[in-house]
Scaffold this motif. Structure first.
Motif, mmCIF file in Angstrom:
data_model
loop_
_atom_site.group_PDB
_atom_site.id
_atom_site.type_symbol
_atom_site.label_atom_id
_atom_site.label_comp_id
_atom_site.label_asym_id
_atom_site.label_seq_id
_atom_site.Cartn_x
_atom_site.Cartn_y
_atom_site.Cartn_z
ATOM 1 N N GLN A 1 0.821 -1.205 0.000
ATOM 2 C CA GLN A 1 0.000 0.000 0.000
ATOM 3 C C GLN A 1 0.852 1.251 0.000
ATOM 4 O OE1 GLN A 1 -3.369 -0.119 2.675
ATOM 5 N NE2 GLN A 1 -3.279 2.087 2.994
ATOM 6 N N ASN A 2 2.030 1.173 0.622
ATOM 7 C CA ASN A 2 2.943 2.317 0.630
ATOM 8 C C ASN A 2 3.371 2.701 -0.778
ATOM 9 O OD1 ASN A 2 4.909 4.119 2.262
ATOM 10 N ND2 ASN A 2 6.259 3.035 0.856
ATOM 11 N N PHE A 3 3.293 1.757 -1.710
ATOM 12 C CA PHE A 3 3.688 2.017 -3.097
ATOM 13 C C PHE A 3 2.473 2.188 -4.010
ATOM 14 C CE2 PHE A 3 7.254 0.039 -1.047
ATOM 15 C CZ PHE A 3 8.344 0.733 -1.533
ATOM 16 N N GLY A 4 1.310 2.386 -3.393
ATOM 17 C CA GLY A 4 0.101 2.628 -4.176
ATOM 18 C C GLY A 4 -0.506 1.390 -4.785
ATOM 19 N N ILE A 5 -0.129 0.211 -4.292
ATOM 20 C CA ILE A 5 -0.682 -1.049 -4.791
ATOM 21 C C ILE A 5 -1.544 -1.651 -3.689
ATOM 22 C CG2 ILE A 5 -0.158 -3.360 -5.656
ATOM 23 C CD1 ILE A 5 2.500 -2.242 -6.681
ATOM 24 N N TYR A 6 -2.823 -1.887 -3.984
ATOM 25 C CA TYR A 6 -3.768 -2.346 -2.966
ATOM 26 C C TYR A 6 -4.088 -3.822 -3.182
ATOM 27 C CZ TYR A 6 -4.074 2.602 -2.049
ATOM 28 O OH TYR A 6 -3.750 3.893 -1.745
ATOM 29 N N LEU A 7 -3.779 -4.618 -2.176
ATOM 30 C CA LEU A 7 -3.937 -6.062 -2.247
ATOM 31 C C LEU A 7 -5.148 -6.519 -1.432
ATOM 32 C CD1 LEU A 7 -0.226 -7.157 -1.703
ATOM 33 C CD2 LEU A 7 -1.452 -6.964 -3.864
ATOM 34 N N PRO A 8 -5.642 -7.729 -1.721
ATOM 35 C CA PRO A 8 -6.687 -8.303 -0.873
ATOM 36 C C PRO A 8 -6.174 -8.468 0.557
ATOM 37 C CG PRO A 8 -6.464 -9.531 -2.920
ATOM 38 C CD PRO A 8 -5.309 -8.603 -2.855
ATOM 39 N N ARG A 9 -7.078 -8.635 1.517
ATOM 40 C CA ARG A 9 -6.696 -8.652 2.925
ATOM 41 C C ARG A 9 -6.118 -9.972 3.388
ATOM 42 N NH1 ARG A 9 -4.646 -9.120 6.786
ATOM 43 N NH2 ARG A 9 -5.088 -8.390 8.898
ATOM 44 N N THR A 10 -6.591 -11.106 2.891
ATOM 45 C CA THR A 10 -6.173 -12.391 3.452
ATOM 46 C C THR A 10 -5.129 -13.078 2.582
ATOM 47 O OG1 THR A 10 -7.869 -13.706 2.324
ATOM 48 C CG2 THR A 10 -8.491 -12.642 4.423
ATOM 49 N N SER A 11 -4.408 -14.007 3.187
ATOM 50 C CA SER A 11 -3.382 -14.746 2.453
ATOM 51 C C SER A 11 -3.990 -15.590 1.345
ATOM 52 C CB SER A 11 -2.584 -15.631 3.414
ATOM 53 O OG SER A 11 -3.440 -16.548 4.077
ATOM 54 N N GLY A 12 -5.178 -16.134 1.593
ATOM 55 C CA GLY A 12 -5.840 -16.937 0.574
ATOM 56 C C GLY A 12 -6.216 -16.107 -0.639
ATOM 57 N N GLU A 13 -6.720 -14.904 -0.406
ATOM 58 C CA GLU A 13 -7.111 -14.032 -1.508
ATOM 59 C C GLU A 13 -5.897 -13.548 -2.299
ATOM 60 O OE1 GLU A 13 -11.144 -11.890 0.225
ATOM 61 O OE2 GLU A 13 -9.189 -11.198 0.936
ATOM 62 N N MET A 14 -4.755 -13.396 -1.629
ATOM 63 C CA MET A 14 -3.558 -12.917 -2.317
ATOM 64 C C MET A 14 -3.037 -13.918 -3.340
ATOM 65 S SD MET A 14 -1.364 -10.926 0.632
ATOM 66 C CE MET A 14 -2.050 -9.509 1.493
ATOM 67 N N ARG A 15 -3.452 -15.171 -3.246
ATOM 68 C CA ARG A 15 -2.994 -16.184 -4.204
ATOM 69 C C ARG A 15 -3.490 -15.893 -5.615
ATOM 70 N NH1 ARG A 15 -4.641 -21.591 -0.757
ATOM 71 N NH2 ARG A 15 -3.542 -21.023 1.177
ATOM 72 N N GLY A 16 -4.531 -15.071 -5.721
ATOM 73 C CA GLY A 16 -5.060 -14.744 -7.037
ATOM 74 C C GLY A 16 -4.681 -13.353 -7.507
ATOM 75 N N ALA A 17 -3.918 -12.626 -6.731
ATOM 76 C CA ALA A 17 -3.531 -11.263 -7.109
ATOM 77 C C ALA A 17 -2.361 -11.296 -8.093
ATOM 78 C CB ALA A 17 -3.141 -10.474 -5.871
ATOM 79 N N GLY A 18 -2.285 -10.267 -8.938
ATOM 80 C CA GLY A 18 -1.162 -10.158 -9.869
ATOM 81 C C GLY A 18 -1.104 -11.322 -10.832
ATOM 82 N N TYR A 19 0.115 -11.762 -11.148
ATOM 83 C CA TYR A 19 0.273 -12.920 -12.023
ATOM 84 C C TYR A 19 1.368 -13.832 -11.474
ATOM 85 C CZ TYR A 19 4.157 -10.175 -13.988
ATOM 86 O OH TYR A 19 5.296 -9.439 -14.156
ATOM 87 N N GLU A 20 1.280 -15.101 -11.829
ATOM 88 C CA GLU A 20 2.165 -16.110 -11.254
ATOM 89 C C GLU A 20 3.511 -16.144 -11.973
ATOM 90 O OE1 GLU A 20 1.655 -20.589 -9.521
ATOM 91 O OE2 GLU A 20 0.896 -20.226 -11.549
ATOM 92 N N VAL A 21 4.571 -16.364 -11.177
ATOM 93 C CA VAL A 21 5.908 -16.595 -11.722
ATOM 94 C C VAL A 21 6.489 -17.830 -11.062
ATOM 95 C CG1 VAL A 21 6.327 -14.160 -12.225
ATOM 96 C CG2 VAL A 21 6.987 -15.091 -10.003
ATOM 97 N N SER A 22 7.484 -18.404 -11.696
ATOM 98 C CA SER A 22 8.116 -19.602 -11.140
ATOM 99 C C SER A 22 9.146 -19.213 -10.076
ATOM 100 C CB SER A 22 8.814 -20.392 -12.244
ATOM 101 O OG SER A 22 9.915 -19.651 -12.765
ATOM 102 N N TYR A 23 9.491 -20.182 -9.254
ATOM 103 C CA TYR A 23 10.498 -19.925 -8.221
ATOM 104 C C TYR A 23 11.839 -19.567 -8.874
ATOM 105 C CZ TYR A 23 13.418 -20.455 -4.075
ATOM 106 O OH TYR A 23 14.298 -20.224 -3.042
#
Length: 370
Positions: free
Chosen positions: A297-319
């Motif tokens: 949020q400090n960088f102007g990016i607003y994420l979902p509140r829970t860890s489960g919801e964050m799994r669908g945020a943005g896009y996936e990358v490999s390790y």
């Protein structure tokens, strides 16, 4: 042979025989949790012997809190003045007294005043000094004020209250320059490149004066500054090379790598702060998802509140392609990838915000937000 001896109490440095100028340390209250040699405040009593030369200059005695006195003068110049070995402008200079620099007056000879300041003794033009009553009035302005942190961790804010945003944090016993006058018990300080405010309740304020720099001291300082400049330049080049390498490895732009590293640099300021279930405060306490959410949020990016919801945020990358700033998602937990196989995360109540292995357990997904 001294023709005149006037006994006065003066302040004498307990270190390296440097002449001291009276200062004082005080503790103030509020609400919230270089270039020149600077002498300390410790002092002892001694005698001030004045030579038998003409004393046309008015010598002013400036009191300390113990009513001890010292003959004092300050440099009245925009940059610095030369301290000469003899009372003429053609003699070699033995040191420099910079703007606001303090000196003890030994005596006068015509238009020249003999002074001692730091490790320098010599002559300066009297017209380039504040002396007498002017010196007394100028003393507070000329003193260098330093804040010493007395709290374990102290917030540096962008305003004079606890509602102001936190710019960074500083730790116990660290010292920083006070850059102006206090406002409602809050002091302006300079922390690296950051200018902010700290509560006077958690600092000790000390006032000191700066003193002359000898020719040898200047040469040593300039050499040290050049070495530091070269080291910083080499570090910057190494950092740029590392960013280029990381960008190539992750198949992203240099700008993305720099953005991700900025997120990690910001997040790591809060290492050691508490874990609080359901919390989102980077200073007073956050849980794992609250920590990640508040950092982004400090960088102007607003994420979902829970860890489960964050799994669908943005896009996936490999390790293999993960880079600093990516979100590592686990079963019931999230953290921010730092690189080199580590994450910064709100761990638990026992450990607070800290650093963990990125592979401490099975990774469900890695999300990139930039």
């Amino acid at each position: 042979m001294k023709s005149e001896c006037i006994r006065k109490k003066i302040i004498v440095s307990a270190l390296a025989s440097a002449i001291m100028v009276p200062g004082r340390a005080l503790v103030v209250n509020a609400q919230d949790t270089g270039i020149l040699p600077v002498a300390g405040i410790e002092s002892v009593l001694s005698e001030c012997y004045l030579s038998g030369r003409e004393h046309s200059i008015e010598l002013y005695l400036v009191p300390t809190e113990k009513e001890e006195y010292s003959n004092i003068a300050f440099a009245n110049v925009s940059e610095y003045l030369y301290v000469h070995a003899e009372a003429n402008e053609f003699s070699d200079w033995v040191g420099k007294l910079y703007k606001d620099g303090a000196a003890t007056v030994i005596g006068t000879e015509g238009i020249w005043t003999k002074i001692q300041s730091g490790n320098v003794t010599g002559y300066v033009l009297t017209d380039l000094l504040y002396t007498g009553g002017a010196a007394k009035e100028y003393a507070y302005q000329a003193s260098k004020k330093t804040a010493t942190v007395t709290a374990y961790v102290l917030n540096v804010r962008n305003g004079q209250n606890t509602d102001a945003d936190i710019l960074t944090q500083i730790e116990m016993d660290e010292q920083y320059e006070i850059t102006g006058d206090p406002v409602d018990g809050w002091y302006p300080v300079q922390v690296g490149d950051i200018a902010g405010w700290v509560s006077g309740k958690y600092i000790t304020v000390q006032s000191d004066f700066t003193y002359a720099e000898s020719r040898e001291e200047e040469e040593a300082r300039l050499a040290a500054e050049e070495a530091q400049r070269q080291a910083e330049e080499a570090e910057a080049q190494a950092r740029e090379a590392a960013i280029q390498e990381a960008a190539a490895q992750a198949q992203v732009s240099v700008e993305q790598v720099e953005s991700g590293q900025a997120i990690i640099d910001f997040a790591c300021q809060f290492i050691g702060n508490p874990y609080v279930w359901g919390g989102t405060s980077l200073t007073d306490g956050a849980d794992c998802s609250g920590f990640v959410q508040s950092v982004y949020q400090n960088f102007g990016i607003y994420l979902p509140r829970t860890s489960g919801e964050m799994r669908g945020a943005g896009y996936e990358v490999s390790y293999e392609n993960a880079m600093p700033g990516d979100i590592m998602c686990y079963d019931g937990h999230v953290g921010l990838y730092m690189g080199d196989g580590t994450i910064v995360n709100a761990i638990d109540e026992a450990h607070g915000i800290g650093i963990s292995s990125a592979t401490y357990t099975n990774i469900i997904t890695i999300r990139r937000m930039f």
